[in-house]
Write an enzyme that holds these catalytic residues in place. Structure first.
Site, PDB file in Angstrom:
ATOM      1  N   ASN A   9      27.719  69.866 -32.206  1.00  0.00           N
ATOM      2  CA  ASN A   9      27.615  71.308 -31.987  1.00  0.00           C
ATOM      3  C   ASN A   9      29.013  71.904 -32.158  1.00  0.00           C
ATOM      4  O   ASN A   9      29.858  71.735 -31.286  1.00  0.00           O
ATOM      5  CB  ASN A   9      27.072  71.557 -30.573  1.00  0.00           C
ATOM      6  CG  ASN A   9      27.105  73.025 -30.196  1.00  0.00           C
ATOM      7  OD1 ASN A   9      27.248  73.890 -31.055  1.00  0.00           O
ATOM      8  ND2 ASN A   9      26.969  73.301 -28.908  1.00  0.00           N
ATOM      9  N   LYS A  11      29.889  74.987 -32.225  1.00  0.00           N
ATOM     10  CA  LYS A  11      30.079  76.264 -31.523  1.00  0.00           C
ATOM     11  C   LYS A  11      30.726  77.278 -32.489  1.00  0.00           C
ATOM     12  O   LYS A  11      30.327  77.342 -33.638  1.00  0.00           O
ATOM     13  CB  LYS A  11      30.898  76.058 -30.247  1.00  0.00           C
ATOM     14  CG  LYS A  11      30.342  74.893 -29.426  1.00  0.00           C
ATOM     15  CD  LYS A  11      30.917  74.774 -28.063  1.00  0.00           C
ATOM     16  CE  LYS A  11      30.285  73.580 -27.367  1.00  0.00           C
ATOM     17  NZ  LYS A  11      30.661  73.467 -25.979  1.00  0.00           N
ATOM     18  N   HIS A  89      21.295  76.711 -25.047  1.00  0.00           N
ATOM     19  CA  HIS A  89      22.564  76.047 -24.724  1.00  0.00           C
ATOM     20  C   HIS A  89      23.190  76.756 -23.512  1.00  0.00           C
ATOM     21  O   HIS A  89      23.038  77.959 -23.340  1.00  0.00           O
ATOM     22  CB  HIS A  89      23.510  76.109 -25.925  1.00  0.00           C
ATOM     23  CG  HIS A  89      24.763  75.315 -25.711  1.00  0.00           C
ATOM     24  ND1 HIS A  89      25.841  75.829 -25.028  1.00  0.00           N
ATOM     25  CD2 HIS A  89      25.081  74.043 -26.040  1.00  0.00           C
ATOM     26  CE1 HIS A  89      26.785  74.894 -24.966  1.00  0.00           C
ATOM     27  NE2 HIS A  89      26.350  73.801 -25.562  1.00  0.00           N
ATOM     28  N   GLU A  91      26.034  77.796 -22.882  1.00  0.00           N
ATOM     29  CA  GLU A  91      26.872  78.973 -23.186  1.00  0.00           C
ATOM     30  C   GLU A  91      26.006  80.189 -23.484  1.00  0.00           C
ATOM     31  O   GLU A  91      26.385  81.322 -23.203  1.00  0.00           O
ATOM     32  CB  GLU A  91      27.831  78.640 -24.335  1.00  0.00           C
ATOM     33  CG  GLU A  91      28.956  77.742 -23.837  1.00  0.00           C
ATOM     34  CD  GLU A  91      29.472  76.720 -24.832  1.00  0.00           C
ATOM     35  OE1 GLU A  91      29.285  76.912 -26.045  1.00  0.00           O
ATOM     36  OE2 GLU A  91      30.065  75.713 -24.383  1.00  0.00           O
ATOM     37  N   GLU A 160      22.552  68.638 -20.506  1.00  0.00           N
ATOM     38  CA  GLU A 160      23.977  68.958 -20.571  1.00  0.00           C
ATOM     39  C   GLU A 160      24.407  69.609 -19.255  1.00  0.00           C
ATOM     40  O   GLU A 160      24.288  70.831 -19.090  1.00  0.00           O
ATOM     41  CB  GLU A 160      24.246  69.935 -21.722  1.00  0.00           C
ATOM     42  CG  GLU A 160      23.905  69.384 -23.091  1.00  0.00           C
ATOM     43  CD  GLU A 160      24.714  70.097 -24.152  1.00  0.00           C
ATOM     44  OE1 GLU A 160      25.556  69.446 -24.779  1.00  0.00           O
ATOM     45  OE2 GLU A 160      24.535  71.306 -24.329  1.00  0.00           O
ATOM     46  N   GLY A 166      32.897  70.623 -22.118  1.00  0.00           N
ATOM     47  CA  GLY A 166      34.242  71.094 -22.451  1.00  0.00           C
ATOM     48  C   GLY A 166      35.273  70.868 -21.361  1.00  0.00           C
ATOM     49  O   GLY A 166      36.365  71.431 -21.403  1.00  0.00           O
ATOM     50  N   SER A 206      31.299  66.550 -22.808  1.00  0.00           N
ATOM     51  CA  SER A 206      32.534  65.757 -22.936  1.00  0.00           C
ATOM     52  C   SER A 206      32.286  64.336 -23.452  1.00  0.00           C
ATOM     53  O   SER A 206      32.905  63.383 -22.967  1.00  0.00           O
ATOM     54  CB  SER A 206      33.301  65.741 -21.620  1.00  0.00           C
ATOM     55  OG  SER A 206      33.709  67.052 -21.274  1.00  0.00           O
TER      56      SER A 206
HETATM   57  P1  PGA Z   1      31.599  69.213 -25.323  1.00  0.00           P
HETATM   58  O1  PGA Z   1      30.378  70.223 -25.647  1.00  0.00           O
HETATM   59  O2  PGA Z   1      31.286  67.917 -26.011  1.00  0.00           O
HETATM   60  O3  PGA Z   1      32.828  69.882 -25.898  1.00  0.00           O
HETATM   61  O4  PGA Z   1      31.656  69.068 -23.846  1.00  0.00           O
HETATM   62  C1  PGA Z   1      29.054  69.781 -25.648  1.00  0.00           C
HETATM   63  C2  PGA Z   1      28.115  70.918 -25.874  1.00  0.00           C
HETATM   64  O5  PGA Z   1      28.379  72.038 -25.416  1.00  0.00           O
HETATM   65  O6  PGA Z   1      27.080  70.758 -26.527  1.00  0.00           O
END
Ligand code: PGA
Length: 248
Positions: A9, A11, A89, A91, A160, A166, A206
């Site tokens: 992903n 983003k 997601h 976000e 998640e 992140g 992460s």
């Molecule tokens: P990340 O993001 O691996 O940077 O933690 C995962 C995601 O948001 O799908």
């Protein structure tokens, strides 16, 4: 038999070099998916032609057309041959205030159009701290999947935890597995045991080349949704390679 799926992903970013990812996907027997920003979908659709890498969108509208400035119709995804789409997601939920009801409409629309939705669920740190994580995820699943009756094989779930995205705080493999098992049980209540045992469940938050192996070793973790570590082509390629070895 569930196949391992490694999804990137991006983003609001673009990978530095896609070539190692394409190479690694050819050498390793796992499914690989990239999710670029909308405006780059066509470019990467061309870049991955002839390879085994698949393409997904990070979001879509629940509506097919009309006065929805700035939105992307799921029909556009179909037109460009995009099979997968992330829905809900964290976000989207937290920054853009998408509700469970909106996410449910998107899921229904994706399923009706025979897209493969990756439904993202997960609790915040404060919800976990008061031991509400299972309750939160159960609700997210119930609302998002409630009305769906067809194309059940298309559905992928990504667990998640918001506190892991992140932050560098990956869930421990045991904590992730506990939630994946719980999610599989919930899917079983909603759709029955056969559908549940076949459904691909991804872990996200992460994920790196250091921790991916221990996560994928768990029975109910069928793949990973990778954010930050999918932006460097060689690092993402390494994750695919490790997944390929775990698969044997
Ligand atoms: P990340 O993001 O691996 O940077 O933690 C995962 C995601 O948001 O799908």
């Amino acid at each position: 038999m569930r196949r391992i799926l490694i999804a990137g992903n991006w983003k609001m970013n673009v990978i530095d070099n896609i070539n190692p990812v394409i190479d690694s996907s050819m050498k390793n027997d796992v499914d690989v998916l990239i999710m670029p920003p909308f405006i780059y979908l066509e470019r990467f659709n061309t870049a991955i032609k002839g390879s085994r890498v698949k393409l997904g969108a990070q979001n879509m509208s629940s509506q097919e057309k009309g006065a929805f400035t700035g939105e992307i119709s799921p029909l556009f995804l179909k037109e460009f041959g995009i099979e997968y789409v992330a829905i809900g997601h964290s976000e989207r939920r937290h920054i853009f205030k998408e509700t469970d009801e909106e996410i449910s409409l998107k899921m229904q629309k994706a399923i009706d159009l025979n897209l493969k939705p990756i439904l993202c669920v997960g609790e915040t740190e404060s919800q976990r701290s008061i031991n509400k994580h299972k309750f939160v995820v159960e609700n997210q699943l119930k609302i998002a999947l409630g009305g769906i009756e067809n194309n059940l094989k298309n559905i992928i779930i990504a667990y998640e935890p918001v506190w892991a995205i992140g932050t560098g705080n990956t869930a421990t493999p045991n904590d992730a597995e506990e939630m994946h098992l719980f999610i599989r049980e919930q899917i079983s209540f909603i759709f029955g045991r056969n559908v549940s045992s076949e459904m691909t469940l991804l872990y996200g938050g992460s994920v790196t080349e250091e921790n991916v192996k221990d996560l994928l070793r768990k029975d109910n973790i069928d793949g990973v949704l990778v954010g930050g570590s999918s932006l460097k082509g060689d690092k993402f390629a390494k994750i695919i390679e490790i997944a390929g070895k775990t698969n044997i």
